[in-house]
Design an enzyme around this catalytic site. Sequence first.
Site, PDB file in Angstrom:
ATOM      1  N   GLU A   1      22.903-121.419  23.540  1.00 13.21           N
ATOM      2  CA  GLU A   1      23.214-120.531  22.416  1.00 13.21           C
ATOM      3  C   GLU A   1      22.427-119.265  22.689  1.00 13.21           C
ATOM      4  O   GLU A   1      21.206-119.253  22.572  1.00 13.21           O
ATOM      5  CB  GLU A   1      22.790-121.203  21.104  1.00 13.21           C
ATOM      6  CG  GLU A   1      23.560-120.690  19.925  1.00 13.21           C
ATOM      7  CD  GLU A   1      22.838-119.588  19.207  1.00 13.21           C
ATOM      8  OE1 GLU A   1      22.993-118.427  19.632  1.00 13.21           O
ATOM      9  OE2 GLU A   1      22.131-119.884  18.247  1.00 13.21           O
TER      10      GLU A   1
ATOM     11  N   LYS B   1      10.548-127.972  23.499  1.00 14.22           N
ATOM     12  CA  LYS B   1       9.553-126.931  23.747  1.00 14.22           C
ATOM     13  C   LYS B   1       9.802-125.757  22.822  1.00 14.22           C
ATOM     14  O   LYS B   1      10.748-125.004  22.984  1.00 14.22           O
ATOM     15  CB  LYS B   1       9.597-126.434  25.196  1.00 14.22           C
ATOM     16  CG  LYS B   1       8.363-125.589  25.523  1.00 14.22           C
ATOM     17  CD  LYS B   1       8.534-124.690  26.724  1.00 14.22           C
ATOM     18  CE  LYS B   1       9.194-123.380  26.406  1.00 14.22           C
ATOM     19  NZ  LYS B   1       8.469-122.519  25.448  1.00 14.22           N
TER      20      LYS B   1
ATOM     21  N   GLU C   1      21.415-106.349  23.031  1.00 19.83           N
ATOM     22  CA  GLU C   1      20.847-107.026  21.864  1.00 19.83           C
ATOM     23  C   GLU C   1      19.438-106.482  21.633  1.00 19.83           C
ATOM     24  O   GLU C   1      18.572-106.624  22.495  1.00 19.83           O
ATOM     25  CB  GLU C   1      20.791-108.532  22.092  1.00 19.83           C
ATOM     26  CG  GLU C   1      20.237-109.267  20.885  1.00 19.83           C
ATOM     27  CD  GLU C   1      20.256-110.782  21.049  1.00 19.83           C
ATOM     28  OE1 GLU C   1      20.871-111.456  20.225  1.00 19.83           O
ATOM     29  OE2 GLU C   1      19.636-111.282  22.010  1.00 19.83           O
TER      30      GLU C   1
ATOM     31  N   CYS D   1      20.280-114.185  16.038  1.00 21.78           N
ATOM     32  CA  CYS D   1      21.240-114.122  17.141  1.00 21.78           C
ATOM     33  C   CYS D   1      22.602-113.621  16.666  1.00 21.78           C
ATOM     34  O   CYS D   1      23.303-112.947  17.383  1.00 21.78           O
ATOM     35  CB  CYS D   1      21.380-115.488  17.791  1.00 21.78           C
ATOM     36  SG  CYS D   1      21.754-116.794  16.627  1.00 21.78           S
TER      37      CYS D   1
END
Length: 515
Positions: free
Chosen positions: A274, A199, A409, A308
Amino acid sequence: MWATARVAPTKITTIKKGGVIPMAVKKYKMFVDGKWVSSHTKETWDVINPANGKVIAQVPLADEEDTRNAVMAARRAFDKGPWRKISQVERGKLLFALARAIRDHAEEFAQLETQNTGKPIREARADISDAADCFEFYGGLADKINGDIVPVPDPNIFAMVIREPVGVVGQIIPWNYPLLMAAWKLAPALATGNCCVLKPAEITPLTALDLCKLIKEVGFPDGVVNVINGLGPVAGMELAKNEYVDKIAFTGSTEVGKQLMIAASGNVKKISLELGGKSPMIVFDDVDLPVAAEWVQFGIFVNQGEVCSATSRLYVQDKIHDRFVEELSTKAKKVRVGNPMDEATEMGPIASEKQLKKVLHYIDLGKKEGAEIAYGGQRLEKGKFKKGFYVTPTVFTNAKNNMKIVQDEIFGPVLTVIKFSDEEEAVELANATRYGLAGGVFTKDINRAFRIVKELRAGIIWVNSSQPCFNQLPWGGYKQSGIGRELGKYAVEEYTQLKQVTINLNEGPLGWYSG
Ligand code: NAI
Ligand code: MG
């Protein structure tokens, strides 16, 4: 954004290497069981070009039922289909053929990726090439995965360990590197003999869907790879809950990763995550300043900072702090922000309006928290930036380690700079985070570099660079940056399970064993 209305085709002009090709709003279907299908509700999703806010495509929007259909297609292909009977050598060859096909269509993929994500076309070209490399790496690895023969104390027992695929894997990927993340997920899963339901992120599904044409063309059996579009909490969550899915692999936010762990517990799925990062970069005063500054800028501004592993927290030794900030600001000013289809552009728009708002929110918050803007900090919306989701590269100084802009983040081109005086302080500041994906150090002192390598609590450490990434090496995080490792031979662990087999060579009665 929900959209059921049909959008009239508009002409969109793309810069083709060596020519200009017109593109209309394209209507996509999903790829399930080797067929192109709509969602059963006929619901669709408008895919936006973040450079101008225009709709470039429509894709079906899968709900739980559509997702279950895709899972069952993968299940049949695994349990009853030819896939498990195809040799590892053949699986490798299919992966090589797919890599070749991607390279043959590299420019189309790159242009599509840029129009969907806003990343500069030259970075998109690198991504497509990296995706092909990844399929080649696992094509090469496919027939080199084997079990063991293990000596046990009983000489009459012949013992072996067989490595088998997990089965059906649900793979949920983000929007920052759409085709590359599809490759990182599909390549190791297929090399090890699994069947996949992938997906893509709802906002960037196009290259993964186009990849399915090639998957079909090169001859993967039906149902081995299925790609569905759908909202995370609907289609993504169904994958995590579904009892016919044996494993979930996810790249995205830590928040969603935690929810997936809970959902995956229903049938005790294997899971690899992750997740987010807030990676530190430590710069000592012995460095070649312009060179280090160039790497630091790359480490936070590449792909608009939507990475990331972006080294978004910079720690600079006090003696060179002011000069370093000056050098960074000068460099940030020179970053060519603009239309990502332009060959010269170095930074494009943020991938979505939602993400742009998040970045702007954190820039505002940083000011309120008392950090100072050394460069940037604005949305760009006039002239050529009109209707696009552009923001300037941004450097905050005078930041404190407990500020939200240093701990959260942001996933955008926002760097925070903090001063340190000695090695011990640098390590302490760098490790004071809930994340642990990556980290880096710049110094010419090799002993110091190795000490820092040992001290940093993260899965990826760069010495005198930032962001290099190789298919051969494990990728993944410590702490709340995830569990498991992607890439290299290491990903094989995530996509296989072990079966121990003992063969009794003793012809005698059972009695021999109990003694
Ligand atoms: P997200 O984590 O919500 O989305 C990533 C993927 O997960 C997408 O495919 C999405 O459809 C799916 N998803 C979302 N909610 C889900 C749910 N409840 N169940 C199952 N699947 C779900 O990330 P989002 O909202 O796009 O971005 C938010 C933040 O996440 C970013 O600002 C960034 O900080 C972080 N992020 C980190 C990434 C990484 O590479 N580690 C990639 C993308 C986002
Ligand atoms: Mg989300």
